[in-house]
Motif scaffolding. Structure first.
Motif, PDB file in Angstrom:
ATOM      1  N   VAL A   1       0.834  -1.209   0.000  1.00 58.08           N
ATOM      2  CA  VAL A   1       0.000   0.000   0.000  1.00 58.08           C
ATOM      3  C   VAL A   1       0.868   1.259   0.000  1.00 58.08           C
ATOM      4  O   VAL A   1       0.629   2.192  -0.761  1.00 58.08           O
ATOM      5  CB  VAL A   1      -0.955  -0.005   1.217  1.00 58.08           C
ATOM      6  N   ILE A   2       1.899   1.279   0.848  1.00 53.47           N
ATOM      7  CA  ILE A   2       2.663   2.527   0.997  1.00 53.47           C
ATOM      8  C   ILE A   2       3.876   2.608   0.077  1.00 53.47           C
ATOM      9  O   ILE A   2       4.453   3.668  -0.104  1.00 53.47           O
ATOM     10  CB  ILE A   2       3.152   2.703   2.458  1.00 53.47           C
ATOM     11  N   GLY A   3       4.263   1.476  -0.521  1.00 52.46           N
ATOM     12  CA  GLY A   3       5.572   1.413  -1.162  1.00 52.46           C
ATOM     13  C   GLY A   3       5.746   2.213  -2.439  1.00 52.46           C
ATOM     14  O   GLY A   3       6.799   2.802  -2.652  1.00 52.46           O
ATOM     15  N   TYR A   4       4.729   2.229  -3.296  1.00 55.29           N
ATOM     16  CA  TYR A   4       4.964   2.751  -4.639  1.00 55.29           C
ATOM     17  C   TYR A   4       5.495   4.182  -4.667  1.00 55.29           C
ATOM     18  O   TYR A   4       6.516   4.458  -5.301  1.00 55.29           O
ATOM     19  CB  TYR A   4       3.713   2.606  -5.507  1.00 55.29           C
ATOM     20  N   PRO A   5       4.814   5.115  -3.953  1.00 52.90           N
ATOM     21  CA  PRO A   5       5.367   6.483  -3.986  1.00 52.90           C
ATOM     22  C   PRO A   5       6.772   6.565  -3.404  1.00 52.90           C
ATOM     23  O   PRO A   5       7.588   7.356  -3.873  1.00 52.90           O
ATOM     24  CB  PRO A   5       4.369   7.294  -3.159  1.00 52.90           C
ATOM     25  N   LEU A   6       7.062   5.739  -2.406  1.00 50.76           N
ATOM     26  CA  LEU A   6       8.387   5.803  -1.788  1.00 50.76           C
ATOM     27  C   LEU A   6       9.482   5.419  -2.779  1.00 50.76           C
ATOM     28  O   LEU A   6      10.582   5.955  -2.745  1.00 50.76           O
ATOM     29  CB  LEU A   6       8.458   4.863  -0.579  1.00 50.76           C
ATOM     30  N   MET A   7       9.157   4.472  -3.651  1.00 50.79           N
ATOM     31  CA  MET A   7      10.186   3.950  -4.544  1.00 50.79           C
ATOM     32  C   MET A   7      10.537   4.916  -5.672  1.00 50.79           C
ATOM     33  O   MET A   7      11.483   4.718  -6.399  1.00 50.79           O
ATOM     34  CB  MET A   7       9.726   2.616  -5.148  1.00 50.79           C
ATOM     35  N   ARG A   8       9.717   5.968  -5.811  1.00 54.23           N
ATOM     36  CA  ARG A   8      10.021   6.955  -6.857  1.00 54.23           C
ATOM     37  C   ARG A   8      11.177   7.846  -6.472  1.00 54.23           C
ATOM     38  O   ARG A   8      11.795   8.483  -7.307  1.00 54.23           O
ATOM     39  CB  ARG A   8       8.798   7.838  -7.105  1.00 54.23           C
ATOM     40  N   LEU A   9      11.446   7.917  -5.169  1.00 55.94           N
ATOM     41  CA  LEU A   9      12.393   8.913  -4.699  1.00 55.94           C
ATOM     42  C   LEU A   9      13.788   8.324  -4.549  1.00 55.94           C
ATOM     43  O   LEU A   9      13.942   7.175  -4.175  1.00 55.94           O
ATOM     44  CB  LEU A   9      11.928   9.473  -3.356  1.00 55.94           C
ATOM     45  N   SER A  10      14.774   9.134  -4.820  1.00 55.39           N
ATOM     46  CA  SER A  10      16.157   8.726  -4.609  1.00 55.39           C
ATOM     47  C   SER A  10      16.841   9.792  -3.771  1.00 55.39           C
ATOM     48  O   SER A  10      16.228  10.770  -3.365  1.00 55.39           O
ATOM     49  CB  SER A  10      16.883   8.573  -5.944  1.00 55.39           C
ATOM     50  N   ASP A  11      18.122   9.584  -3.525  1.00 53.49           N
ATOM     51  CA  ASP A  11      18.932  10.573  -2.821  1.00 53.49           C
ATOM     52  C   ASP A  11      18.338  10.959  -1.469  1.00 53.49           C
ATOM     53  O   ASP A  11      17.786  10.155  -0.756  1.00 53.49           O
ATOM     54  CB  ASP A  11      19.121  11.841  -3.687  1.00 53.49           C
ATOM     55  N   PHE A  12      18.457  12.249  -1.186  1.00 49.65           N
ATOM     56  CA  PHE A  12      18.017  12.781   0.097  1.00 49.65           C
ATOM     57  C   PHE A  12      16.561  12.438   0.378  1.00 49.65           C
ATOM     58  O   PHE A  12      16.227  11.870   1.413  1.00 49.65           O
ATOM     59  CB  PHE A  12      18.193  14.306   0.072  1.00 49.65           C
ATOM     60  N   ALA A  13      15.712  12.754  -0.578  1.00 51.74           N
ATOM     61  CA  ALA A  13      14.278  12.550  -0.365  1.00 51.74           C
ATOM     62  C   ALA A  13      13.976  11.080  -0.094  1.00 51.74           C
ATOM     63  O   ALA A  13      13.148  10.758   0.759  1.00 51.74           O
ATOM     64  CB  ALA A  13      13.499  13.046  -1.581  1.00 51.74           C
ATOM     65  N   GLY A  14      14.671  10.187  -0.794  1.00 47.19           N
ATOM     66  CA  GLY A  14      14.439   8.761  -0.594  1.00 47.19           C
ATOM     67  C   GLY A  14      14.811   8.315   0.808  1.00 47.19           C
ATOM     68  O   GLY A  14      14.029   7.645   1.493  1.00 47.19           O
ATOM     69  N   VAL A  15      15.997   8.706   1.243  1.00 44.65           N
ATOM     70  CA  VAL A  15      16.455   8.322   2.583  1.00 44.65           C
ATOM     71  C   VAL A  15      15.503   8.860   3.640  1.00 44.65           C
ATOM     72  O   VAL A  15      15.082   8.148   4.554  1.00 44.65           O
ATOM     73  CB  VAL A  15      17.880   8.859   2.837  1.00 44.65           C
ATOM     74  N   ILE A  16      15.143  10.133   3.497  1.00 42.59           N
ATOM     75  CA  ILE A  16      14.322  10.780   4.505  1.00 42.59           C
ATOM     76  C   ILE A  16      12.929  10.175   4.562  1.00 42.59           C
ATOM     77  O   ILE A  16      12.370   9.961   5.629  1.00 42.59           O
ATOM     78  CB  ILE A  16      14.209  12.302   4.226  1.00 42.59           C
ATOM     79  N   THR A  17      12.345   9.878   3.393  1.00 51.01           N
ATOM     80  CA  THR A  17      10.971   9.376   3.436  1.00 51.01           C
ATOM     81  C   THR A  17      10.930   7.955   3.994  1.00 51.01           C
ATOM     82  O   THR A  17      10.006   7.607   4.721  1.00 51.01           O
ATOM     83  CB  THR A  17      10.317   9.397   2.049  1.00 51.01           C
ATOM     84  N   LEU A  18      11.936   7.138   3.670  1.00 49.97           N
ATOM     85  CA  LEU A  18      11.947   5.800   4.268  1.00 49.97           C
ATOM     86  C   LEU A  18      12.128   5.906   5.782  1.00 49.97           C
ATOM     87  O   LEU A  18      11.539   5.144   6.549  1.00 49.97           O
ATOM     88  CB  LEU A  18      13.055   4.946   3.645  1.00 49.97           C
TER      89      LEU A  18
END
Lengths: 358, 297, 247
Positions: free
Chosen positions: A126-143
């Motif tokens: 449910v939550i994964g798809y938007p998270l996987m779009r992000l890389s770098d800073f935004a990716g680390v922070i959102t995870l």
């Protein structure tokens, strides 16, 4: 071709697995036969840790994304499995505010653990798809933020988790045998996954996302699928852990535990199966020794005051030292293969180091 | 509900958050390092205040200087001892290093001082209240607004008018090319950590003043706030970080007055959900800035 | 004596070896070109000299002193400036700020003013654009700014990496004329160029690189005479006798 030569060919081809699994099984049997109860418990815990580490390794090792979230899936699996397998009478006493519907649920342990894994996978889906779009800073922070969200929900939703208080009465089911079998299965899965079509595509996006996109790999999709699969494994590992420890609270599934998992991966080298395995061994042993030292210092009154936090402090120092000394981890991103000593460490090509560092 | 008191509250909260976010993004801009140890600079500032004010009973103006200096020194030391040796390693190795530094600092104070919260003696005028046009507010709320304004103006002058500022802006755009101008890598990176520590140190005074106590985990919340503010505002520009800080302060205050009491405990979770949703639609944040993926190394 | 001596330079990107022992020399006042097709190691050589890339093996000597493994900022101070490939203008900084950073290593207030005037003389357009953001300049203007920025450091050796890349023919003419005039003013220049025909019109000597090694070295005249340049670029192996180029 005789059966023997076939077997030996198979072992030769998958020598990494033999190098890791044979000692795991032999040591397990030895511990179970000759070890004290304490040692058996520690070995069981080590096996469950292996399951968690490989859940994270499947995602992080192949995608190159540092995930803080997975300990949350471990927690979801632990709570889901615990709620399913614990006797209604125990639950109604231990979790006074629990929804009646949940109190009445009761299943044998094994299906409970598997369903726990599915629940974790469902949350990840449910939550994964938007998270996987992000890389770098935004990716680390959102995870990282996702872990906090999961933690807040766990500590606040006392109709399910008993809030920040301890959830207890989970049946003691995860024996050393269960632990070893589970660890073997998870390692086999991670090993197979690495070479599977999905794993290969994911590693392609890790090494060069633009080149991967150019050959038609949908980076977000392969990341997402792996995220869900690894959440499933993490959830199952959580269920196993719950039925080993039997009582726990949300703080068992938070940053310091995730840091420990990540340190196992990073110290060993997240890129390879051998690295994740050896990192788990090193960290488990080091932490146990430090704990013993810390309690010895406190009990023997070596110092005029009691030390708490020494274990964490030294672990943190060790991590930085390993990162400075060998950024790709102790194993350096390669798999151990038979024969073990073929080339010296200096022959490691820079490419392999670069891959390990990714 | 939206009266002068709300405006002052939001501005002061936004100022604090803007300082926190700016300190984080300055280092990220140049090193591309997500510094998980950043919150600990705030924690160290708080403990310096505790030692100087509560334990040693120094005059208030000395204690404030000591708090800021402590954060600056620790920030610089972490750069020197931990981040510099891993500068050329992978991004993940750097993040893990910063987390290890964070755990290390937390446990140092845990061992040396205590795991329990310590009361911090703040300047006497911090908690005095004043009434402006019918709105009553503690002096510290007005102070943080003023201090932030002064710091932001000073910093933007430094970044615009001095060569060091130019070099830092250039380095967060193209790091290697900046070195080709003869600008030493260590100079800009150290400068970034020093300014980052300065901002964290100033923020620590106001952060600690809200609860008047400090404990080893004091750094966790400021770190998260800085993260969220930076994500909202945009991680590739300093202006974005400041905007993000104020926007976050506003959202936080709005949630506080609009969420029903039973949901208040989920406020943090709401904030993060908002952040994730926000990133869905605008992955680069409010202010996009010159986007580069180049890492130092 | 040569100003810059590169001996047996080897460099690699990860497992991929880019240079297999390159040796080149540049004497004071010379305009020397490194020629060759994409990926033969021209830019890698410049990056290694300027310290951006750490060579695996080999030595680099500048003005009699070894500079191998020195950091880029130290090498700039020794007097080597690189105008990197793709110009690498600081887009969010103004032209003025770009030039000011170029002078970072040699800044003296009085001399800076004089240097600016001199740069404006060579590149009048930069005076008009002085307060504009570097990112808003056209490609040709950015290339001029990049060269001007490097000149601000008073380099003893100026290295230009593909200055004509992506420029219109008219702008390319201008840039080549400019390089020629810089040489007239006494600058020592090491030029990397894909446009070999054009480069050979202005350089004193050139090295032809192939597969990370020097394939042929000589004066511009010799190169033009002995090597069929077109064959190098179009991969026609039979057309060369003295130089066998394998793609």
């Amino acid at each position: 071709m005789s059966v023997m030569t076939r077997v030996s060919a198979l072992v030769r081809r998958h020598s990494t697995l033999a190098i890791l699994l044979v000692p795991l099984i032999v040591a397990g049997i030895a511990v179970n036969t000759f070890g004290s109860q304490l040692l058996i418990d520690m070995y069981t815990y080590f096996c469950v840790s292996l399951c968690m580490v490989f859940a994270v390794q499947m995602f992080m090792g192949n995608s190159g994304i540092l995930s803080w979230t997975h300990i949350g899936f471990v927690g979801i699996g632990a709570y889901a499995a615990g709620i399913l397998s614990t006797a209604p009478a125990v639950k109604s006493m231990g979790v006074p505010n629990m929804y009646p519907m949940l109190v009445d649920l009761n299943l044998p342990v094994l299906p409970s653990i598997l369903i726990g894994g599915l629940v974790a996978a469902a949350v990840a889906a449910v939550i994964g798809y938007p998270l996987m779009r992000l890389s770098d800073f935004a990716g680390v922070i959102t995870l990282f933020a996702t872990l906090i969200v999961i933690h807040v929900v766990m500590t606040q939703w006392d109709n399910v988790t008993n809030g920040p208080r301890t959830f207890f009465g989970v049946p003691d089911w995860t024996t050393i045998t269960v632990g070893i079998i589970a660890a073997i299965l998870v390692i086999l899965l991670a090993y197979w996954f690495r070479e599977s079509a999905l794993g290969l595509r994911l590693r392609a996006t890790r090494d060069d996302r633009y080149a991967a996109a150019a050959i038609g790999i949908d980076m977000v999709l392969v990341r997402y699928l792996t995220f869900v699969v690894s959440a499933l494994v993490a959830g199952i590992a959580g269920g196993l852990w719950a039925h080993y420890i039997t009582s726990f609270s949300p703080k068992a599934f938070y940053m310091s535990e995730m840091f420990l998992l990540l340190s196992m991966l990073v110290i060993g080298g997240s890129g390879s199966i051998s690295g994740a395995f050896s990192g788990t061994v090193i960290v488990t042993v080091a932490r146990e020794l430090l704990r013993q030292l810390e309690s010895w210092i406190n009990n023997a009154h070596v110092l005029s005051f009691e030390v708490y936090g020494l274990t964490e402090l030294v672990m943190a120092l060790l991590m930085v030292l390993v990162l400075v000394w060998r950024p790709g981890g102790v194993i350096g991103g390669q798999e151990l293969r038979w024969p073990l000593i073929k080339r010296s460490g200096k022959d490691t090509t820079p490419a392999e180091e670069g891959q390990a560092a990714a | 509900m939206i009266d002068l008191e709300f405006v002052i509250n939001t501005l002061s909260l936004g100022s604090l958050y803007a300082l926190l976010a700016l300190g984080l993004v300055l280092v990220y801009g140049i090193l591309k390092l997500v510094n998980f140890a950043y919150g600990e600079y705030v924690m160290v500032g708080g403990y310096a205040l505790y030692i100087a004010a509560t334990l040693l009973g120094m005059p208030w103006y000395v204690t404030l200087v000591i708090a800021v200096l402590a954060a600056v020194v620790v920030s610089y030391l972490t750069e020197l001892v931990a981040f510099r040796p891993v500068r050329n390693k992978s991004a993940n190795a750097q993040i893990i290093t910063s987390f290890a530094v964070s755990i290390f600092l937390q446990n140092v104070v845990l061992i040396l001082i205590s795991s329990r919260a310590r009361a911090v003696q703040l300047p006497f005028f911090f908690s005095k209240t004043v009434t402006i046009a019918g709105a009553t507010t503690p002096v510290r709320n007005l102070l943080i607004i003023a201090v932030t304004a002064v710091l932001l103006v000073t910093l933007s002058v430094v970044m615009k008018k001095t060569v060091l500022g130019m070099a830092m802006r250039a380095a967060s755009d193209k790091f290697t090319t900046t070195r080709l101008m003869g600008v030493p890598a260590n100079l800009v990176i150290s400068a970034a950590f020093l300014i980052s520590g300065l901002l964290a140190g100033v923020a620590s005074i106001f952060w600690v003043s809200r609860s008047a106590s400090v404990d080893p985990l004091t750094g966790a919340a400021p770190l998260l706030i800085a993260f969220i503010a930076v994500v909202i505002g945009g991680m590739h520009s300093t202006v974005g970080a400041v905007v993000g800080g104020f926007v976050y302060g506003l959202i936080f205050n709005l949630l506080s007055i609009t969420l029903p009491a039973s949901m208040i405990s989920y406020r943090d979770a709401f904030m993060f959900v908002l952040v994730v949703l926000f990133l869905l639609f605008r992955p680069a944040g409010i202010i996009k800035g010159g986007y580069t993926e180049e890492r130092v190394g | 004596m040569a100003m810059l001596t590169v001996e047996n330079l080897e460099a690699s990107y990860g497992a991929v070896k880019a240079l297999h022992g390159i040796s080149i020399e540049v004497a004071e006042g010379e305009l020397v070109a490194l020629l060759g097709v994409n990926g033969v190691g021209k830019s890698t050589t410049l990056k290694s000299i300027s310290g951006v890339l750490r060579p695996v093996k080999g030595t680099i000597t500048f003005l009699g002193e070894p500079i191998t493994n020195k950091t880029p900022e130290r090498i700039v101070r020794r007097g080597i400036s690189l105008v990197p490939e793709g110009r690498e203008i600081f887009g969010s900084l103004t032209v003025e700020e770009n030039l000011r950073l170029g002078a970072f290593s040699v800044y003296k207030r009085d001399r800076y003013k004089a240097d600016l005037e001199e740069v404006f003389e060579i590149f009048p357009i930069l005076k008009d654009r002085f307060h504009q953001a570097g990112g808003l300049l056209s490609g040709g203007e950015q290339q001029m700014l990049a060269i001007a920025r490097a000149l601000m450091a008073h380099p003893k050796l100026l290295m230009l990496d593909e200055p004509s890349l992506g420029l219109s023919p008219a702008m390319t003419d201008q840039i080549f004329a400019l390089i020629d005039s810089l040489r007239e003013r006494g600058s020592t220049i090491l030029l990397v160029e894909q446009n070999a025909e054009r480069a050979l019109e202005i350089v004193d000597r050139a090295y032809l690189l192939a597969n990370g090694a020097v394939e042929f070295a000589g004066t511009a005249e010799e190169l033009r005479r002995k090597v069929d340049i077109a064959s190098v670029y179009f991969g026609d192996e039979d057309a060369t006798d003295s130089c066998e180029v394998t793609q």
